[in-house]
Design an enzyme around this catalytic site. Structure first.
Site, short mmCIF file in Angstrom:
data_model
loop_
_atom_site.label_atom_id
_atom_site.label_comp_id
_atom_site.label_asym_id
_atom_site.label_seq_id
_atom_site.Cartn_x
_atom_site.Cartn_y
_atom_site.Cartn_z
CG ASP A 136 -0.25 0.01 2.55
OD1 ASP A 136 0.98 -0.20 2.58
OD2 ASP A 136 -0.93 0.19 3.57
CD GLU A 137 5.73 1.23 2.90
OE1 GLU A 137 6.68 1.95 2.52
OE2 GLU A 137 5.86 0.30 3.71
CE1 TYR A 163 9.62 -3.18 -0.30
CE2 TYR A 163 7.83 -1.95 0.73
CZ TYR A 163 8.32 -3.13 0.20
OH TYR A 163 7.53 -4.25 0.18
#
Length: 625
Positions: A136-137, A163
């Site tokens: 979800d990042e 990331y």
């Protein structure tokens, strides 16, 4: 849950020894009782073969293959031998050290290796379902307001950290391979997950350790950052639903609407740990530290699509999930974080290394002498240690064997430089951590580094060229610098005068010098093998790279070593010292690589006892036995 529209038979799970991957393996083994599973993992920092339940490890339906996903030969071999029809792809480098400090290497692991893996899947051509795990990042920050709407699958992607950027790149290649090659991929974007087996630098396991010790909780920034907390078994159930019923080329958010900030998380964990330890509760104490870069305030996603299409919704309450997580963390258990191949394992240092690996219960194999790419690619290890080298030969038990004509030059270069360098290249190509055991016998006391003065540091270049051996080893040490680029997993350790406690070993320094009638009384660095090999293994488990002086701190003379041995073990030994001021000592200094290596870096990352402290400890143990 809705009835499955797809039924897997033979499944590859990549990254199945990591946190989420291992929990999925443990869950899905029972959930799909007729399936066969192959777990592919390279055992990066947060991975452990023991994360998989023993009942699963012992199952005839489970196999573990240790390799990097970019190792095409090994992956194709797994696909073909096991008739794989389904891939669940977890493998990714999500460690903050790598992603934030070694971003290029994170791109190598999460993007370039993933592309190679997709190419292998395409070449194999018989995968019917590929589930790609994302995060979800990729959506970036959400607002803290109460009326904030959860991000949906078609929301704009705005990564707030390196990331997330690598995961977006991975998703871009998923779409490209779907369109170009019609690969049957479905993507799951996962929420913030907690549960057993999580790496101890992450907030939940870190807070559990603090709670056990009743220490201070370090809170980054205000501590008001909101996170959704999805229990790992609910995430596994969601991935099962995505695999069985997800539409190809679609994306599904898997998460929860339950949120808690970091400060409140600490309160919950302290209460649960105190309860499970049967002690009175004490409220947590906080210590504020500067916020880390890229620390988004909130990740808030909508799971409506998964609920409507897959019939999935999380069912484990936060309190129940935390009870299970704490109970798991409080149990003692074995860890296996690497499988090792040793080149040169039958030599003196190699044999001592084997003793250390056996004592630590680290699996290893002795590799064949001849370095071959095909065999290495299929060896099924995560780490390679090179202790090969030529220090003697027929008719000569010292490095004087290497002095001579072209034939000796060939042997010296082949065994002491070429083979080690080629092996480093091959390990880099297929994603293996590589440790080269080199030497400090390329330095000698000089005006800049006198006896008792400055010691030689890791960045220093060779200064001693008094033998063919030291010349070639010096070149090899310089070549290893090429592999010391930021994030590369190549550890170049320098040992000097390696000493063990095995008096039956004829090449052991100690078994030699206790028989000498005269000994040099000049302080030199020693590598006491039981200490230094254990330190090296610790660094290998952390996948450390770079050059390291692997010697015990505080140089000591060989005469002093035997003097301590005489006092503790055998009073009959009685050598005569050769002082530094004598003519003979000056000749030895000019012709031998006597030196002191700096140990500040070693003591910072993997501390060992000083040479004198270690010898006293080990000699007393010898007497006790």
């Amino acid at each position: 849950m809705t009835s499955p529209t797809y039924t897997p038979k033979n499944v590859v799970i990549t990254g199945g020894c990591g946190f989420i991957g291992s929990n999925f393996v443990n869950y899905i083994h029972d959930a799909w009782p007729t399936c066969n599973f192959v777990n592919i993992d390279k055992l990066i920092l947060n991975s452990d073969t023991q994360n998989v339940n023993e009942s699963v490890r012992q199952s005839a339906r489970y196999k573990l293959v240790l390799t990097d996903i970019k190792n095409e030969a090994a992956i194709l071999n797994v696909f073909e031998e096991n008739e794989i029809d389904t891939v669940i792809h977890f493998a990714a480098d999500c460690t903050s050290t790598r992603c934030y400090n070694e971003t290029a290497e994170a791109v190598q692991n999460n993007v370039l290796s993933f592309i190679q893996f997709l190419d292998t899947v395409r070449k194999y051509g018989r995968i019917q379902r590929f589930v790609h795990i994302s995060t979800d990042e990729v959506y970036g920050d959400s607002d803290l307001s109460a009326d904030e709407q959860g991000k949906v699958e078609h929301s704009r992607l705005l990564p707030g950290n390196p990331y997330a950027a690598t995961k977006i790149a991975g998703e871009a290649y998923v779409r490209a391979y779907q369109r170009q090659y019609n690969l049957p991929i479905v993507t799951a974007r996962m929420n913030n997950i907690y549960g057993p087996n999580q790496w101890d630098v992450k907030v939940v396991p870190r807070f559990i350790e603090i709670a056990k010790a009743r220490g201070e909780y370090t809170i980054q920034g205000t501590g008001k950052q909101l996170r959704s907390w999805l229990f790992v078994d609910d995430a596994s159930a969601g991935l099962k639903a995505v695999t069985e019923n997800g539409r190809l080329q679609e994306i599904y958010n898997l998460g929860t609407y339950y949120e808690k900030n970091v400060a409140d998380l600490a309160k919950t964990i302290q209460e649960e740990v105190d309860r499970q330890l049967g002690r009175a509760h004490e409220p947590p104490r906080y210590k504020s530290i500067p916020d880390r870069p890229y620390n988004d305030l909130r990740y808030f996603i909508s799971i409506e699509k998964a609920q409507n299409e897959l019939g999935w919704t999380p069912s484990t309450s936060f309190d129940e999930g935390m009870r299970i997580t704490v109970a798991s963390a409080l149990k003692e258990r074995k860890h296996v974080k690497m499988h090792v191949a040793i080149y040169g394992g039958k030599g003196y240092v190699g044999q001592e290394l084997q003793h250390v690996l056996k004592a630590r219960e680290i699996p290893y194999v002795l590799a064949e002498k001849k370095v071959g790419f095909d065999k290495l690619a299929l060896l099924g290890v995560t780490h390679v240690i090179c202790v090969t080298g030529r220090t003697h030969g027929p008719g000569c038990n010292t490095i004087e064997y290497l002095e001579g004509g072209a034939d000796k030059v060939f042997i010296n270069v082949r065994d002491n430089m070429y083979s080690a360098t080629i092996l480093a290249h091959m390990c880099r190509k297929i994603g293996l951590h590589y440790t080269y055991v080199g030497t400090g016998y390329m330095f000698a006391y000089d005006k800049e580094h006198p006896i008792g003065g400055d010691e030689f540091k890791e960045e220093d270049e060779p200064t001693f060229f008094g033998s063919a051996y030291s010349v070639v080893k010096g070149f090899t040490d310089r070549q290893m610098n090429y592999f010391n680029q930021n994030g590369w997993e190549n550890l170049n350790v320098r040992i000097t005068l390696p000493l063990s406690l095995d008096l039956e070993q004829p090449r052991n320094l100690l078994s030699k010098i206790i028989k000498y009638k005269e000994l040099f009384d000049i302080p030199v660095s020693l590598t006491i093998l039981p200490d230094c090999m254990n330190a090296m293994c610790n660094l290998m488990e952390q996948r450390t790279g770079g050059t390291l002086n692997l010697v015990n701190p505080e140089p000591i003379s060989l005469y002093e070593v035997v003097k301590i041995y005489k006092e503790i073990v055998d009073e009959t030994v009685n050598p005569t010292p050769i002082g530094v001021e004598t003519e003979r000592a000056q000749q030895l200094l000019a012709t031998k690589g006597n030196c002191a290596l700096d140990t500040q870096k070693l003591q910072r990352i993997a501390p060992v006892l000083s040479a004198k402290e270690s010898l006293i400890k080990h000699f007393n143990e010898m007497v006790a036995k």
